[in-house]
Design a protein around this motif. Structure first.
Motif, short mmCIF file in Angstrom:
data_model
loop_
_atom_site.label_atom_id
_atom_site.label_comp_id
_atom_site.label_asym_id
_atom_site.label_seq_id
_atom_site.Cartn_x
_atom_site.Cartn_y
_atom_site.Cartn_z
N HIS A 4 45.22 36.67 50.89
CA HIS A 4 44.54 37.83 50.32
C HIS A 4 45.31 38.33 49.11
O HIS A 4 46.53 38.48 49.17
N SER A 5 44.60 38.55 48.00
CA SER A 5 45.17 39.08 46.78
C SER A 5 46.37 38.25 46.34
O SER A 5 46.25 37.05 46.15
N ALA A 32 39.67 37.99 47.62
CA ALA A 32 40.06 38.64 46.37
C ALA A 32 41.33 37.99 45.80
O ALA A 32 42.34 38.65 45.57
N ALA A 34 44.28 36.68 43.75
CA ALA A 34 44.93 37.02 42.49
C ALA A 34 45.55 35.79 41.82
O ALA A 34 46.09 35.89 40.73
N HIS A 60 35.06 37.79 47.48
CA HIS A 60 35.48 38.72 46.44
C HIS A 60 34.38 39.74 46.18
O HIS A 60 33.24 39.57 46.61
N GLU A 66 34.51 45.64 40.99
CA GLU A 66 35.89 45.60 40.49
C GLU A 66 36.08 46.62 39.36
O GLU A 66 37.09 47.30 39.28
N SER A 78 40.09 47.88 39.25
CA SER A 78 40.77 47.32 40.41
C SER A 78 42.15 46.77 40.07
O SER A 78 42.46 46.48 38.91
N LEU A 80 43.14 43.82 40.67
CA LEU A 80 43.01 42.48 40.10
C LEU A 80 42.90 42.51 38.58
O LEU A 80 43.46 41.67 37.90
N SER A 95 42.04 35.76 37.08
CA SER A 95 42.36 35.27 38.41
C SER A 95 41.11 34.61 38.98
O SER A 95 40.01 34.74 38.44
#
Length: 120
Positions: A4-5, A32, A34, A60, A66, A78, A80, A95
């Motif tokens: 995650h991320s 989501a 990154a 996502h 976002e 966001s 991101l 990303s």
């Protein structure tokens, strides 16, 4: 494997290393993510193509969600977007979570091995 991320960055390097050591993955799911596209292309995509990673799923938010995310205070978008635009030395680096990037990624994946899901 689930990332995650920023965890998707670590996961990408782990997947690459573990496959080199002989491990295979039934599935990889990033939420989501990154991870930069060039890192994914180098560390994960080859293993999707060889079958060492059998399935890839990505979750996502929509680009609109976002953009409207106020969780980063004064930045008003966001995390991101902050990571991809502010922390990359002044150059915008998308990303994998960016909608246009993930659409291209899924199109380049082996048939039926990659899916993406978006929320909101």
């Amino acid at each position: 494997m689930v990332g995650h991320s920023a965890g998707s960055i670590v996961s990408s390097f782990m997947i690459d290393r573990l496959v080199q050591e002989g491990m295979h993955f039934e599935s990889v799911s990033f939420m989501a993510p990154a991870v930069r596209i060039d890192t994914f292309d180098k560390r994960v995509r080859p293993h999707l193509q060889t079958g060492a990673v059998k399935r890839y799923q990505q979750f996502h938010l929509t680009d609109r969600a976002e953009q409207d995310d106020g969780s980063c205070g004064a930045y008003r978008r966001s995390l991101l977007y902050l990571v991809s635009e502010a922390f990359e030395g002044g150059a915008a680096r998308r990303s994998l979570a960016c909608r246009s990037s993930s659409t291209r990624m899924v199109r380049r994946c082996p048939t039926r091995r990659c899916t993406r899901r978006r929320g909101r």
